[in-house]
Design a protein around this motif. Structure first.
Motif, PDB file in Angstrom:
ATOM      1  N   GLN A  31      42.406  48.828  32.599  1.00 30.27           N
ATOM      2  CA  GLN A  31      42.483  48.856  31.134  1.00 30.27           C
ATOM      3  C   GLN A  31      43.672  49.703  30.714  1.00 30.27           C
ATOM      4  O   GLN A  31      43.615  50.931  30.708  1.00 30.27           O
ATOM      5  CB  GLN A  31      41.179  49.400  30.534  1.00 30.27           C
ATOM      6  N   GLY A  32      44.769  49.029  30.389  1.00 32.79           N
ATOM      7  CA  GLY A  32      45.984  49.730  29.982  1.00 32.79           C
ATOM      8  C   GLY A  32      46.120  49.884  28.482  1.00 32.79           C
ATOM      9  O   GLY A  32      47.004  50.593  27.998  1.00 32.79           O
ATOM     10  N   ASN A  33      45.227  49.200  27.724  1.00 31.36           N
ATOM     11  CA  ASN A  33      45.317  49.251  26.256  1.00 31.36           C
ATOM     12  C   ASN A  33      43.950  49.512  25.631  1.00 31.36           C
ATOM     13  O   ASN A  33      43.400  48.646  24.935  1.00 31.36           O
ATOM     14  CB  ASN A  33      45.877  47.927  25.719  1.00 31.36           C
ATOM     15  N   GLU A  54      48.993  53.770  25.795  1.00 32.65           N
ATOM     16  CA  GLU A  54      49.141  52.626  26.683  1.00 32.65           C
ATOM     17  C   GLU A  54      49.503  53.083  28.097  1.00 32.65           C
ATOM     18  O   GLU A  54      50.285  54.011  28.295  1.00 32.65           O
ATOM     19  CB  GLU A  54      50.242  51.706  26.144  1.00 32.65           C
ATOM     20  N   ALA A  91      48.800  46.806  35.097  1.00 34.37           N
ATOM     21  CA  ALA A  91      48.913  45.426  35.583  1.00 34.37           C
ATOM     22  C   ALA A  91      49.606  45.358  36.950  1.00 34.37           C
ATOM     23  O   ALA A  91      49.095  44.702  37.871  1.00 34.37           O
ATOM     24  CB  ALA A  91      49.638  44.557  34.551  1.00 34.37           C
ATOM     25  N   GLU A 105      41.055  42.535  33.549  1.00 32.15           N
ATOM     26  CA  GLU A 105      42.178  43.242  32.941  1.00 32.15           C
ATOM     27  C   GLU A 105      42.131  43.150  31.423  1.00 32.15           C
ATOM     28  O   GLU A 105      41.682  42.149  30.854  1.00 32.15           O
ATOM     29  CB  GLU A 105      43.508  42.663  33.433  1.00 32.15           C
ATOM     30  N   ASP A 106      42.633  44.224  30.793  1.00 26.05           N
ATOM     31  CA  ASP A 106      42.848  44.286  29.348  1.00 26.05           C
ATOM     32  C   ASP A 106      41.681  43.725  28.538  1.00 26.05           C
ATOM     33  O   ASP A 106      40.623  44.306  28.500  1.00 26.05           O
ATOM     34  CB  ASP A 106      44.175  43.609  28.990  1.00 26.05           C
ATOM     35  N   ALA A 107      41.838  42.558  27.887  1.00 23.27           N
ATOM     36  CA  ALA A 107      40.798  42.046  26.988  1.00 23.27           C
ATOM     37  C   ALA A 107      39.478  41.803  27.721  1.00 23.27           C
ATOM     38  O   ALA A 107      38.396  41.885  27.133  1.00 23.27           O
ATOM     39  CB  ALA A 107      41.268  40.757  26.321  1.00 23.27           C
ATOM     40  N   CYS A 127      42.541  53.167  34.695  1.00 25.17           N
ATOM     41  CA  CYS A 127      42.352  53.349  33.257  1.00 25.17           C
ATOM     42  C   CYS A 127      42.430  54.832  32.936  1.00 25.17           C
ATOM     43  O   CYS A 127      42.741  55.642  33.799  1.00 25.17           O
ATOM     44  CB  CYS A 127      40.989  52.797  32.820  1.00 25.17           C
ATOM     45  N   ARG A 144      38.328  48.514  26.978  1.00 27.45           N
ATOM     46  CA  ARG A 144      38.969  47.967  25.769  1.00 27.45           C
ATOM     47  C   ARG A 144      38.173  48.279  24.512  1.00 27.45           C
ATOM     48  O   ARG A 144      38.732  48.641  23.470  1.00 27.45           O
ATOM     49  CB  ARG A 144      39.136  46.450  25.935  1.00 27.45           C
TER      50      ARG A 144
END
Length: 376
Positions: free
Chosen positions: A187-189, A195, A200, A220-222, A243, A260
């Motif tokens: 989770q980068g965002n 961020e 990734a 990943e992410d979303a 994360c 997220r």
């Protein structure tokens, strides 16, 4: 009388003979089957190290440091760790690591040598009280031609002796790779948090090394939400988590990983329906930070994963540089997966040791020593 009767009946059940009784030392000694475990203690009466050995009496080492001095050193390090990455603190860090070496670790190393523990062996640290916040694994004289602890032994940690014994007693898991499942969650965002640009690429590196060997899933992410993460934890034995980690010093069970849509909390992770969990790599900031006000409390993110059932865990002691984490992860999985092309959680400590060694000249000192291994 009713209480005594119930307790007596419970103690007649298989494996419950010691119910509500302290463990026997002969049982605790099993913790040292694969290498000595060093309990480090601080109290008003003095500071000591106790080397627990498998087949011999423990070795007691009085330490030349008081509880007040250990507390001061711990506080000094804690303050410094919060500034890592923002300025050049290498000299201060080396000063603290030298004090740790002189007053705590070097006497232990000498005793290990006298007990014929060969260089290159694995050792386990079980710090208590003020010592829980200090990087014992990184201690050394930091002088040319003199060896630091990392040049002599491969260090792991355990929050308690019984936790490590339980981790060793759990089944190794199937040798058949097809029945093993690996999930990488990145989770980068997160909703609240800066961020992380290397998440990734980091997950891509994990996938590259792991995909040919086991069933691999990536979130990943979303897709890296609290619900999806908890669902993944129910169905996988191997975990890589990239994360933000958020320790909660006042309510440790609310320490969490940033997904997220919100925090993935320890209290929720502990309730997960684990299926023989083996290994977790927590590539997140502050995953092994304890509480400065309650240093005996071991409920930090990495220890919690071991309490949950993971036999082997890698976590960080303070903030990790995003790019450094990617480099360490890449080197780690390269060393972790051996020529037999299978995953073995008992190889994690050696793989981490080799990875950090290969990156020594490329990354700053505080990032070389930030990751630690807990468990088998």
């Amino acid at each position: 009388m009713q209480w005594d009767d119930v307790v007596t009946r419970i103690r007649m059940l298989p494996d419950f003979s010691r119910f509500l009784l302290p463990p026997l030392f002969s049982d605790l000694q099993k913790v040292a089957e694969h290498g000595p475990v060093i309990v480090v203690n601080a109290s008003q009466y003095g500071c000591d190290a106790l080397i627990v050995r498998n087949a011999e009496d423990p070795v007691h080492i009085p330490l030349d440091i008081t509880q007040a001095e250990a507390c001061e050193l711990s506080s000094e390090f804690h303050t410094l760790a919060e500034q890592f990455g923002s300025s050049d603190n290498q000299l201060k860090l080396v000063g603290i690591l030298c004090k740790l070496w002189n007053h705590v670790v070097h006497p232990v190393v000498q005793a290990l040598g006298e007990s014929n523990v060969c260089p290159g062996s694995r050792i386990w640290w079980c710090p208590t009280a003020e010592f829980t916040l200090l990087p014992l694994h990184a201690a050394g004289p930091y002088e040319t031609k003199k060896k630091n602890l990392a040049d002599i032994y491969i260090s792991s940690y355990t929050p308690t002796l019984t936790t490590l014994i339980r981790a060793r007693q759990r089944p190794e898991g199937s040798r058949d790779a097809s029945s093993q499942h690996f999930v990488a969650i990145g989770q980068g965002n997160p909703v609240n948090g800066r961020e992380l640009k290397c998440v990734a690429p980091e997950l891509a590196v994990v996938a590259q090394h792991v995909t040919p060997i086991v069933s691999f899933t990536s979130l990943e992410d979303a897709n890296a939400t609290v619900e999806n993460a908890l669902d993944a934890l129910d169905h996988n034995q191997w975990l890589h988590l990239a994360c933000h980690g958020m320790p909660n010093r006042t309510q440790p069970f609310k320490s969490s990983f940033a997904m997220r849509d919100g925090p993935l909390m320890i209290k929720d992770i502990i309730r997960s329906n684990w299926q023989n969990p083996q290994f977790a790599f927590l590539s997140a900031c502050h995953t092994t930070v304890g509480d400065e006000k309650s240093p005996d409390e071991s409920i930090h993110l990495a220890a919690a994963m071991q309490f949950c059932g993971f036999r082997s865990v890698i976590g960080s002691m303070w903030s990790v540089d995003d790019e450094v984490a990617r480099q360490v992860v890449s080197a780690f999985y390269r060393n972790f997966i051996d020529d037999s092309k299978r995953l073995d959680c008992t190889c994690a400590a050696v793989a981490l040791h080799k990875s950090v060694e290969s990156l020594r000249k490329k990354i700053p000192l505080e990032q070389q020593i930030v990751f630690v291994h807990i468990g088998v």
